[in-house]
Every structure is written in structure tokens, then in C-alpha cells.
Design a protein around this motif. Structure first.
Motif, short mmCIF file in Angstrom:
data_model
loop_
_atom_site.label_atom_id
_atom_site.label_comp_id
_atom_site.label_asym_id
_atom_site.label_seq_id
_atom_site.Cartn_x
_atom_site.Cartn_y
_atom_site.Cartn_z
N LEU A 8 20.71 -56.55 -51.96
CA LEU A 8 19.73 -56.78 -50.90
C LEU A 8 18.64 -55.71 -50.86
O LEU A 8 17.78 -55.74 -49.99
CB LEU A 8 20.43 -56.83 -49.54
N ALA A 66 23.89 -62.58 -48.59
CA ALA A 66 25.13 -61.86 -48.88
C ALA A 66 26.36 -62.77 -48.74
O ALA A 66 27.26 -62.73 -49.58
CB ALA A 66 25.27 -60.66 -47.94
N VAL A 115 24.34 -51.98 -44.59
CA VAL A 115 25.20 -53.12 -44.94
C VAL A 115 26.48 -53.04 -44.12
O VAL A 115 26.91 -54.03 -43.52
CB VAL A 115 25.53 -53.15 -46.45
N ILE A 126 26.55 -54.87 -52.30
CA ILE A 126 25.73 -55.72 -51.44
C ILE A 126 24.40 -55.05 -51.15
O ILE A 126 23.35 -55.70 -51.18
CB ILE A 126 26.48 -56.07 -50.14
#
Length: 156
Positions: free
Chosen positions: A33, A13, A40, A29
Motif C-alpha cells: 500500500l 489489503a 497498517v 501490507i
């Protein structure tokens, strides 16, 4: 055994944040991921407390880098994550009075301590920016294909 993949995921990230031209949302993000945006936010909050990232709310808001990646070591990120346990191995407590169990625990503990020291030393030696250097050309070519434009000098 469940593994803790937060360190490589957070590094991933951070590398994307460096390349982003605008703040990245927790949703963006999370998608990158393959995880929940609320996870997150919790993870990034620890990085914000460490001074690595900042966030803004509202339209156009999201996460941004606050420090250059060449100033952040992998050890810094590991610490910001709470220094998760490296191994699931631990001391035995079945027979605490037994001298043989104590000997086994000492040997195991010594080996684990040595492994932790080696791991920590390696993390301190490497910055987040170092992670992309061996692959800079491939990354640049991938970005050019994906975006159709050449990234600025210094970008990965």
C-alpha cells in the motif's frame, strides 16, 4: 484538501489477504500500500475488532482473514474505519442569528444528508468479494503470469 483513502486501501489489503497462502505481515501490507507498517497495524486493529481479520505474532505470523469476503460489505469496512467524513463541506457558523445563513445551512445539510444516505446504501449493497468478479479473468491471467501457476478454483 487532504483526502482520506483508507477505505479503498483497506479493501485492497483485504483482497490480497484472501489470496495469500500464509499470513501477511504489516510490513508486507505496508509495502503493498506504499505506507508505514505502524499505520497498517493501527488500521488493521480496527478490522480485527470488527472480526474481519485476525493476527498472530512471531515467526510466520501476520494478518489473516477471519470472515469470507462475501460476508463483509463495503459498509461494514467503512464502519470499522470509523465512518470517515465524506465531504469537507460543513455548516457555516459566521452569523448564527441570521435567517439567511440558517436557510443556506439547511439546504446544504439536506443535500449532504442525501449524499451520505446514497453512499451508505451503495456500500451496503456491495460485498468485498463483489469487487473482483468483473475482473476475475484478468486477475487469474495476471496471477498465472506472475507465479507461473494456476490459482485454485474460487480464488481470484
Amino acid at each position: 484538501m487532504r483526502t482520506d483513502s483508507r477505505l479503498p486501501r483497506v479493501l485492497h489489503a483485504l483482497l490480497h489477504l484472501e489470496q495469500a497462502e500464509e499470513p501477511l505481515t504489516s510490513e508486507q501490507i505496508g509495502k503493498m500500500l506504499n505506507t508505514n507498517p505502524s499505520l497498517v497495524r493501527r488500521t488493521m486493529a480496527g478490522l480485527r475488532e470488527a472480526g474481519f481479520v485476525g493476527s498472530t505474532r512471531g515467526h510466520g505470523g501476520g494478518w489473516v482473514l477471519e470472515r469470507p469476503l462475501n460476508e463483509i460489505t463495503l459498509a461494514d469496512v467503512y464502519a470499522a474505519l470509523g465512518s470517515p467524513e465524506l465531504f469537507s463541506l460543513g455548516r457555516s457558523g459566521d452569523a448564527p442569528a441570521c435567517l439567511l445563513e440558517r436557510a443556506a445551512n439547511r439546504a446544504t445539510s439536506a443535500a449532504l444528508d442525501a449524499a451520505r444516505e446514497t453512499f451508505q446504501a451503495e456500500l451496503e449493497r456491495v460485498t468485498v468479494a463483489d469487487l473482483v468478479r468483473p475482473h476475475a479473468r484478468e486477475i487469474r491471467e495476471h496471477q498465472e503470469k506472475r507465479t507461473g501457476k494456476v490459482p485454485e478454483a474460487g480464488g481470484q
